[in-house]
Motif scaffolding. Structure first.
Motif, short mmCIF file in Angstrom:
data_model
loop_
_atom_site.label_atom_id
_atom_site.label_comp_id
_atom_site.label_asym_id
_atom_site.label_seq_id
_atom_site.Cartn_x
_atom_site.Cartn_y
_atom_site.Cartn_z
N UNK A 83 -29.90 -21.61 -4.59
CA UNK A 83 -28.63 -21.98 -3.97
C UNK A 83 -28.18 -23.26 -4.65
N UNK A 84 -26.94 -23.29 -5.14
CA UNK A 84 -26.51 -24.49 -5.86
C UNK A 84 -25.01 -24.69 -5.70
N UNK A 85 -24.46 -25.60 -6.49
CA UNK A 85 -23.03 -25.94 -6.46
C UNK A 85 -22.60 -26.44 -5.09
N UNK A 86 -23.50 -27.12 -4.42
CA UNK A 86 -23.18 -27.78 -3.15
C UNK A 86 -23.63 -29.23 -3.27
N UNK A 87 -22.76 -30.15 -2.96
CA UNK A 87 -23.15 -31.55 -3.10
C UNK A 87 -22.06 -32.48 -2.63
N UNK A 88 -22.14 -33.71 -3.07
CA UNK A 88 -21.15 -34.71 -2.68
C UNK A 88 -21.13 -35.83 -3.70
N UNK A 89 -20.01 -36.54 -3.71
CA UNK A 89 -19.85 -37.68 -4.62
C UNK A 89 -19.21 -38.82 -3.86
N UNK A 90 -19.57 -40.04 -4.20
CA UNK A 90 -18.98 -41.21 -3.55
C UNK A 90 -18.94 -42.38 -4.51
N UNK A 112 -36.55 -25.24 1.99
CA UNK A 112 -35.77 -26.46 1.85
C UNK A 112 -35.08 -26.57 0.50
N UNK A 113 -34.61 -27.76 0.20
CA UNK A 113 -33.87 -27.97 -1.04
C UNK A 113 -34.17 -29.36 -1.61
N UNK A 114 -33.98 -29.49 -2.89
CA UNK A 114 -34.09 -30.79 -3.57
C UNK A 114 -32.74 -31.14 -4.17
N UNK A 115 -32.67 -32.30 -4.79
CA UNK A 115 -31.39 -32.72 -5.37
C UNK A 115 -31.54 -33.17 -6.81
N UNK A 116 -30.53 -32.86 -7.60
CA UNK A 116 -30.33 -33.55 -8.87
C UNK A 116 -29.05 -34.37 -8.73
N UNK A 117 -29.00 -35.48 -9.44
CA UNK A 117 -27.79 -36.29 -9.35
C UNK A 117 -27.85 -37.43 -10.32
N UNK A 118 -26.84 -38.28 -10.27
CA UNK A 118 -26.88 -39.49 -11.08
C UNK A 118 -25.77 -40.44 -10.66
N UNK A 119 -25.89 -41.68 -11.12
CA UNK A 119 -24.83 -42.67 -10.95
C UNK A 119 -24.22 -42.93 -12.32
N UNK A 123 -26.32 -33.14 -6.20
CA UNK A 123 -26.13 -31.70 -6.05
C UNK A 123 -27.44 -31.09 -5.57
N UNK A 124 -27.33 -30.29 -4.52
CA UNK A 124 -28.53 -29.71 -3.89
C UNK A 124 -28.91 -28.39 -4.56
N UNK A 125 -30.21 -28.18 -4.69
CA UNK A 125 -30.73 -26.91 -5.19
C UNK A 125 -31.66 -26.35 -4.14
N UNK A 126 -31.27 -25.23 -3.55
CA UNK A 126 -31.99 -24.71 -2.40
C UNK A 126 -32.80 -23.47 -2.73
N UNK A 127 -33.85 -23.29 -1.96
CA UNK A 127 -34.71 -22.12 -2.12
C UNK A 127 -34.03 -20.89 -1.52
N UNK A 128 -34.02 -19.82 -2.28
CA UNK A 128 -33.45 -18.56 -1.80
C UNK A 128 -34.62 -17.64 -1.45
#
Lengths: 193, 565
Positions: free
Chosen positions: B339-346, B382-389, B422-427
């Motif tokens: 599961x992907x393409x779900x996340x947030x930015x700030x 559950x899910x983990x995240x990839x991201x960056x600043x 961006x969250x990466x979830x287990x399917x």
């Protein structure tokens, strides 16, 4: 090693400065622009979408959006040719028609306000017209606002050009080991990529 | 015409490269079959070293070409002018899906496979993952546990070169790491805030297959240090990221035991019902359409999840009317992606005087923290995240008001700091998520097209909902401003982590492979690509494919030496 040296080394390594391509590439299995041509690539298209008069207006707009300052501006960076290419080849027919109509409307707007075509109007009048167009572009999208469209094309064309990336901003083709936390003064300007 | 080898490896990507390396280093004469064209390390990275202005559309793929010929591939983040030769032309590689269940299959057709374009994130699975199926009853119990694979993770990490930090987290086992790549200022600050704010959440640097400090095992193959270009999918002449071309294939070649044949499409696995063994494979030459048979004692299928599935389903015989080694009917079923393409930015205020040097080829990672010690959510796993600043560049200012000298000048200063996750979830594996052969449609080689029918299940949808909520809440709690969440992936496939269609299991009635990736039905055929996965976990899977492959080769080679295979 300075970045330019590194890039030269790399380009030699990857055949950009001549040298061998493997048989599979050389035999033309891959379509598109090969590296040898790409290195010498000049932004040209065999289409003549815009007449010289239109190109003159386009170049004037682009160069007023990104003028010469301590670094060269849009015209020097080849932005008019880039926009011409995009309008000629990237755009679909309806987008191209819309763009050309937008470009033609500049002269009409100028005549409405000053009685003169855009390029014949005074410096001050040209500037005022662009201020008005820029205000009207607020909150719009490039698809429904010509000035915003040409502004965005200008910015993209400029900052992805060698002048825009290397002289106006900072660009490193081969940065070397990553440093995550450096004083801004060490880099000086925003990264182009 | 038929040629004899000890081992045949089908596919030269992440898993196939490893199988070829391990077998040849153990002295076995190995045939590596690749359906695509050859790609020579360095020489064929035709996009490498190009500056934006070297390319007609500044590294965007000609839009009309992309719309016409690459409607699926163009949706991949890595599809650019400088990389598009490593993606297939969709018009030449058709597959079918039901109208209501589209699936986006991102693929290449060349030596090295997707090891050339992968995202290089490298994480171990732990017992949280290996025990999950048994604990909650979804999927079939993994026939292995972490202790069975740990030393093989060590083995592949040392050779591949994985950069990362030691964290001591049970849900994300540590490994044999090269020095981690640095975080930037805002990430470092947020790492501290994570520790203060949350008991169970950690922000760490992304573990990635990049050489930060090459060891002899790497330099012997001509591999060097990562130069922070972050143009990896173009190919890397420095050999700084792990690919078949940079690492496993040259290692296999120097043994003298490797024969590589490209343009070799495996049509079927050949089977002898009397001995109940596979005897070899039948290959169609992609250029001449000529058909050849190759024979071997042992066959490793590493053709990618869908590639291997296609071969299995197409290898029917009297003994296997439903497809090769498919007495379980599990072949083609239990397809998963992440599961992907779900996340947030700030926006993160401050640090105006700080910046970074280089384009880092990894981001930060947040290991799974949901349902960790107990079942607390309305979904399992559950899910983990990839991201960056990062600091905004000129691209963020395309709608900025103004023009002229001051306007031009305003782009010289980098914009505010942003932070995105961006969250990466287990399917979950579900039998109805199934790949079959299309009854009538064929590809240009006359082989049946795949029909991919995959949708999200109830648990997946509940998790997707929580992925969004949790991300937005977390960024707000951490002091980010103007937080915007996004959730825009209705179509599976884009995580490019498809797996599960020839799963491992303890029971031959419900699974295709045993704990050594060996077919329950045919003991001299092994499958070590993504299709072997009994569950997807939420970590990027390539490292696990590598470890499972090395482990399976070790087992098979000992069986061969003992003349049991």
């Amino acid at each position: 090693m300075k970045s330019l040296d590194r890039r030269d080394v790399l380009k030699r390594m990857t055949g950009l400065m001549g040298g061998g391509l493997s048989a599979s590439v050389a035999s033309g299995i891959l379509s598109g622009v090969g590296p040898a041509q790409a290195a010498a690539f000049a932004l040209q298209t065999d289409k003549h979408t815009l007449k010289a008069a239109d190109m003159a207006v386009l170049a004037e707009l682009a160069d007023r959006i990104i003028p010469d300052t301590d670094t060269p501006g849009a015209r020097a960076a080849g932005v008019p040719a880039y926009i011409h290419l995009m309008v000629s080849e990237w755009y679909y027919d309806d987008e191209r028609v819309r763009f050309i109509a937008g470009l033609k409307s500049i002269d009409q707007l100028s005549r409405d306000h000053t009685g003169k075509a855009f390029l014949q109007a005074s410096e001050e009048d040209r500037h005022d017209l662009m201020v008005r167009m820029d205000r009207a572009a607020a909150g719009k999208s490039p698809a429904d606002n010509f000035f915003l469209e040409i502004k965005q094309l200008t910015l993209i064309g400029y900052f992805t050009s060698q002048i825009g990336a290397e002289e106006e901003l900072r660009y490193e083709a081969v940065p070397g080991p990553y440093e995550g936390c450096v004083p801004l003064s060490k880099i000086g300007r925003a990264w182009a990529t | 015409m038929s040629e004899e080898f000890e081992v045949i490896v089908v596919g030269s990507g992440m898993s196939g490269g490893w199988a070829a390396k391990e077998f040849t280093e153990k002295g076995f004469k190995t045939l590596l079959l690749e359906r695509g064209r050859p790609v020579e390390h360095g020489a064929d990275y035709i996009g490498e070293g190009l500056d934006p202005w070297d390319m007609k559309f500044r590294d965007k793929v000609d839009r009309k070409l992309a719309d016409r010929d690459y409607p699926i591939q163009k949706q991949c983040y890595a599809f650019k002018e400088s990389t598009k030769h490593f993606f297939v032309k969709d018009t030449d590689y058709p597959y079918e899906t039901p109208k209501e269940n589209p699936f986006l299959w991102i693929r290449g057709d060349h030596l090295g496979g997707r090891s050339l374009q992968w995202h290089r994130q490298s994480y171990r699975l732990g017992d949280l993952d290996f025990e999950a199926n048994k604990k909650d009853g979804h999927g079939t119990d993994w026939p292995i546990r972490y202790k069975d694979i740990a030393k093989w993770y060590d083995h592949v990490e040392v050779f591949a070169g994985i950069s990362g930090s030691i964290e001591g987290l049970p849900q994300l086992p540590d490994g044999q790491f090269l020095p981690p790549i640095e975080m930037n200022c805002v990430e470092k600050e947020l790492q501290g805030k994570f520790k203060e704010t949350y008991e169970d959440r950690r922000l760490i640097i992304g573990r990635c297959a990049h050489l930060t400090a090459p060891q002899k095992v790497h330099t012997d193959l001509g591999r060097g240090t990562c130069q922070s270009r972050n143009q990896c999918q173009r190919g890397c002449s420095f050999g700084a990221y792990f690919s078949s071309q940079s690492a496993t294939l040259p290692a296999a070649e120097r043994t003298g035991n490797l024969t590589t044949v490209t343009h070799a499409i495996v049509e079927r696995v050949l089977y002898d019902a009397k001995s109940r063994k596979a005897t070899g494979v039948r290959v169609i030459d992609a250029q001449t359409k000529e058909v050849r048979d190759y024979r071997a004692r042992v066959i490793f299928l590493c053709a990618s999840t869908f590639g291997t599935t296609q071969i299995l389903l197409n290898s029917t015989s009297e003994a296997f009317p439903r497809g090769f080694a498919n007495s379980s009917d599990a072949v083609g079923r239990y397809l998963m992606d992440h599961l992907c393409a779900i996340g947030a930015v700030g926006e993160y205020p401050g640090f105006e005087d700080h910046y970074y040097l280089g384009r880092r080829p990894t981001g930060i990672y947040i290991p799974r923290f949901k349902n960790l010690r107990a079942q607390t959510e309305d979904y399992v796993r559950g899910f983990g995240y990839q991201g960056d600043a990062w600091r905004d560049s000129w691209r963020a200012g395309l709608a900025r008001p103004g023009f002229g000298a001051d306007f031009k000048e305003s782009f010289k200063t980098p914009g505010p700091w942003k932070f995105a996750l961006e969250a990466y979830g287990e399917m979950l594996p579900r039998a109805d998520n199934r790949v079959t052969l299309h009854p009538t449609k064929t590809d240009k080689f006359g082989l049946p097209q795949l029909h991919i029918d995959c949708s999200y299940g109830e648990n997946d949808k509940k998790m997707q909902k929580d992925m969004l909520t949790t991300t937005v809440d977390m960024l707000k709690e951490l002091g980010l401003q103007n937080v915007k969440g996004y959730s825009d992936n209705e179509i599976p496939g884009l995580a490019i982590h498809e797996m599960g269609t020839a799963r491992m299991g303890r029971d031959p009635r419900t699974s295709v492979l045993n704990g050594y990736n060996q077919c329950h039905d045919v003991d001299n055929v092994f499958i070590t690509d993504g299709s072997a996965m009994a569950s997807s976990a939420c970590q990027n899977p390539s490292l696990t494919y590598m470890a499972l492959t090395a482990r399976a080769v070790d087992y098979a080679s000992r069986q061969m030496q003992a003349n049991l295979l």
